[in-house]
Design an enzyme around this catalytic site. Structure first.
Site, PDB file in Angstrom:
ATOM      1  N   ARG A   1      34.376  17.192  57.301  1.00  0.00           N
ATOM      2  CA  ARG A   1      33.356  16.819  57.799  1.00  0.00           C
ATOM      3  C   ARG A   1      33.443  15.070  58.232  1.00  0.00           C
ATOM      4  O   ARG A   1      33.680  14.188  57.375  1.00  0.00           O
ATOM      5  CB  ARG A   1      31.686  16.576  57.302  1.00  0.00           C
ATOM      6  CG  ARG A   1      30.996  15.708  58.258  1.00  0.00           C
ATOM      7  CD  ARG A   1      28.991  16.829  57.640  1.00  0.00           C
ATOM      8  NE  ARG A   1      29.177  18.250  57.962  1.00  0.00           N
ATOM      9  CZ  ARG A   1      27.318  17.769  57.333  1.00  0.00           C
ATOM     10  NH1 ARG A   1      27.041  17.161  57.551  1.00  0.00           N
ATOM     11  NH2 ARG A   1      27.310  19.234  58.058  1.00  0.00           N
TER      12      ARG A   1
ATOM     13  N   HIS B   1      29.682  22.563  65.428  1.00  0.00           N
ATOM     14  CA  HIS B   1      29.251  22.853  63.717  1.00  0.00           C
ATOM     15  C   HIS B   1      29.390  24.277  64.097  1.00  0.00           C
ATOM     16  O   HIS B   1      28.456  24.993  63.451  1.00  0.00           O
ATOM     17  CB  HIS B   1      28.048  22.589  64.380  1.00  0.00           C
ATOM     18  CG  HIS B   1      27.429  22.275  62.521  1.00  0.00           C
ATOM     19  ND1 HIS B   1      28.370  22.407  61.186  1.00  0.00           N
ATOM     20  CD2 HIS B   1      26.572  21.726  62.011  1.00  0.00           C
ATOM     21  CE1 HIS B   1      27.640  22.274  59.972  1.00  0.00           C
ATOM     22  NE2 HIS B   1      26.841  21.836  60.590  1.00  0.00           N
TER      23      HIS B   1
ATOM     24  N   ARG C   1      23.976  29.514  55.213  1.00  0.00           N
ATOM     25  CA  ARG C   1      24.465  28.889  55.140  1.00  0.00           C
ATOM     26  C   ARG C   1      25.765  29.360  53.738  1.00  0.00           C
ATOM     27  O   ARG C   1      26.927  29.451  54.236  1.00  0.00           O
ATOM     28  CB  ARG C   1      24.501  27.034  55.121  1.00  0.00           C
ATOM     29  CG  ARG C   1      23.377  27.180  56.727  1.00  0.00           C
ATOM     30  CD  ARG C   1      24.620  26.546  57.617  1.00  0.00           C
ATOM     31  NE  ARG C   1      25.821  26.484  57.269  1.00  0.00           N
ATOM     32  CZ  ARG C   1      25.756  24.147  57.400  1.00  0.00           C
ATOM     33  NH1 ARG C   1      24.405  24.087  57.362  1.00  0.00           N
ATOM     34  NH2 ARG C   1      26.598  24.723  57.467  1.00  0.00           N
TER      35      ARG C   1
ATOM     36  N   ASP D   1      17.124  20.512  67.606  1.00  0.00           N
ATOM     37  CA  ASP D   1      17.572  19.789  66.233  1.00  0.00           C
ATOM     38  C   ASP D   1      17.292  18.328  66.214  1.00  0.00           C
ATOM     39  O   ASP D   1      16.709  18.476  67.816  1.00  0.00           O
ATOM     40  CB  ASP D   1      19.627  19.933  66.767  1.00  0.00           C
ATOM     41  CG  ASP D   1      20.286  18.937  65.903  1.00  0.00           C
ATOM     42  OD1 ASP D   1      19.898  18.834  64.735  1.00  0.00           O
ATOM     43  OD2 ASP D   1      21.501  19.254  66.028  1.00  0.00           O
TER      44      ASP D   1
ATOM     45  N   GLN E   1      27.551  26.552  61.193  1.00  0.00           N
ATOM     46  CA  GLN E   1      26.575  26.573  60.921  1.00  0.00           C
ATOM     47  C   GLN E   1      25.854  27.690  62.040  1.00  0.00           C
ATOM     48  O   GLN E   1      24.707  28.858  61.760  1.00  0.00           O
ATOM     49  CB  GLN E   1      26.127  25.097  62.083  1.00  0.00           C
ATOM     50  CG  GLN E   1      24.664  25.372  62.169  1.00  0.00           C
ATOM     51  CD  GLN E   1      23.426  24.786  60.978  1.00  0.00           C
ATOM     52  OE1 GLN E   1      23.199  24.224  60.298  1.00  0.00           O
ATOM     53  NE2 GLN E   1      22.797  25.927  61.399  1.00  0.00           N
TER      54      GLN E   1
ATOM     55  N   CYS F   1      18.678  23.850  62.724  1.00  0.00           N
ATOM     56  CA  CYS F   1      19.972  23.465  61.247  1.00  0.00           C
ATOM     57  C   CYS F   1      19.160  22.268  60.396  1.00  0.00           C
ATOM     58  O   CYS F   1      19.726  22.522  59.472  1.00  0.00           O
ATOM     59  CB  CYS F   1      21.104  23.308  62.071  1.00  0.00           C
ATOM     60  SG  CYS F   1      20.733  21.557  62.937  1.00  0.00           S
TER      61      CYS F   1
HETATM   62  N1   CP Z   1      22.197  22.235  58.929  1.00  0.00           N
HETATM   63  C1   CP Z   1      23.276  21.305  57.876  1.00  0.00           C
HETATM   64  O1   CP Z   1      24.288  21.311  58.114  1.00  0.00           O
HETATM   65  O2   CP Z   1      23.026  20.493  57.369  1.00  0.00           O
HETATM   66  P1   CP Z   1      23.712  19.200  56.346  1.00  0.00           P
HETATM   67  O3   CP Z   1      23.823  17.825  57.051  1.00  0.00           O
HETATM   68  O4   CP Z   1      22.481  19.023  55.550  1.00  0.00           O
HETATM   69  O5   CP Z   1      24.850  19.617  55.638  1.00  0.00           O
HETATM   70  N1  NVA Z   2      23.640  17.541  65.154  1.00  0.00           N
HETATM   71  C1  NVA Z   2      23.078  16.956  63.769  1.00  0.00           C
HETATM   72  C2  NVA Z   2      23.550  18.009  62.860  1.00  0.00           C
HETATM   73  C3  NVA Z   2      23.251  18.241  61.444  1.00  0.00           C
HETATM   74  C4  NVA Z   2      23.484  19.533  60.805  1.00  0.00           C
HETATM   75  C5  NVA Z   2      24.294  15.915  63.679  1.00  0.00           C
HETATM   76  O1  NVA Z   2      24.847  15.798  64.128  1.00  0.00           O
HETATM   77  O2  NVA Z   2      23.167  14.918  62.905  1.00  0.00           O
END
Ligand code: CP
Ligand code: NVA
Length: 312
Positions: free
Chosen positions: A110, A137, A300, A232, A140, A272
């Site tokens: 990530r 993502h 997930r 989101d 997700q 999400c």
């Molecule tokens: N939705 C999601 O990816 O959550 P986290 O940032 O908690 O992993």
């Molecule tokens: N758009 C958000 C998604 C988090 C899962 C971010 O990048 O923070």
């Protein structure tokens, strides 16, 4: 070659990289693993294998889902924080990738810049899984599509309205919808549209499946008759400095009872997560009868198990 053989050893960086049949297979395996887990059936499909997980950004769901998922599959996951590994002190992605590849069986990363995931995959000899970048993502959206399937029984022909910032989650929803034949309309303020190159590639996939992909400014237009409403956070990770300005720009893009009333009467609401309650979504909607956000979060786990079991 059958689908399982074709998936083994692949990176999981973008849903666009997989065929319609492969995406359908990943979703089916995720749902099967979920049902069987609930019946107490164990799947030690990755016994003795290890996943290295690099998190350059915070995470609750993604981290726990990969770590618990790996454990449930009989393997082991290593949480690698940039504070502790040498990436944080400047060791390159190229070197890190080659070193990890000698020791682990899969790498999840990530990070901010999507190019870092591409670089990791380029130098890795083991599968690399994209756990979120500023651009995409994908894990997700596998969980999201499993959730929609569970609640609606199908994906093809459904109308999904995404209300908010056209960044990583929206981009992956375009790729996901295009692959499975689900119409996706992104409603966002001017200047926050999805990535144009992604839209172009998604439209090529959509031409094969019949999905319609639209970008509009009005959230009302997007939700009209929609089967799935998705939102989101307005300020994504790394955009904390812009949070106040984005609150002003996105004020009309809140998923509340009034907006939801324009969707199909049996529409489901996804997010999400993490959510900023009272900003992009109201408590009333998030805790209301149409919300499936916690099923979505749970999925997930099952989605990640399917991805890992298939590519690793
Ligand atoms: N939705 C999601 O990816 O959550 P986290 O940032 O908690 O992993
Ligand atoms: N758009 C958000 C998604 C988090 C899962 C971010 O990048 O923070």
């Amino acid at each position: 070659m059958d689908i399982e053989n074709k998936l083994k050893g692949r990176d999981f960086i973008s849903i666009h990289d997989f065929s319609e049949a492969e995406v359908a297979y990943i979703l089916a395996v995720g749902l099967q693993l979920k049902q069987e887990r609930k019946k107490g059936i164990a799947h030690p499909l990755l016994a003795g294998k290890t996943l290295g997980m690099i998190f350059q950004k915070s995470s609750t769901r993604t981290r726990v889902a990969f770590e618990v998922g790996m454990y449930q599959l009989g393997g082991h996951a290593l949480f690698l924080s940039p504070r502790d590994i040498q990436i944080g002190r400047g060791e390159t992605i190229k070197d890190t990738s080659q070193v990890l590849s000698r020791m682990v069986d899969g790498i999840m990363i990530r990070t901010f810049d999507h190019e870092e995931v591409m670089g990791m995959a380029c130098w890795s000899s083991v599968p690399v899984i994209n756990g979120l970048t500023d651009l995409l993502h994908p894990t997700q959206v596998i969980g999201d599509m499993m959730t929609i399937l569970e609640h609606k029984g199908r994906l093809r022909g459904l109308k999904l309205a995404f209300i908010g910032d056209g960044n990583n989650v929206a981009n992956s929803l375009l790729f996901g919808g295009a692959k499975v034949g689900m119409d996706v309309t992104i409603a966002c303020p001017a200047g926050f549209e999805p990535d144009q190159e992604i839209l172009k590639l998604a439209r090529q996939d959509a031409a094969e499946t019949g999905a319609s992909l639209k970008v509009v400014e009005s959230p009302w237009e997007a939700v009209n008759g929609a089967d799935v409403i998705y939102t989101d956070v307005w300020a994504s990770m790394g955009q904390e400095q812009e949070a106040e300005e984005k609150e002003r720009k996105f004020a009309e893009y809140q998923v509340n009872k009034s907006l939801l009333s324009k969707a199909a009467s049996d529409a489901v609401v996804l997010h999400c997560l993490p959510a900023k309650r009272g900003k992009e979504i109201t408590d009333e909607v998030m805790d209301g009868p149409q919300s499936v956000v916690f099923d979505e979060a749970e999925n997930r786990l099952h989605a990640h198990k399917a991805i890992m079991a298939l590519v690793m």
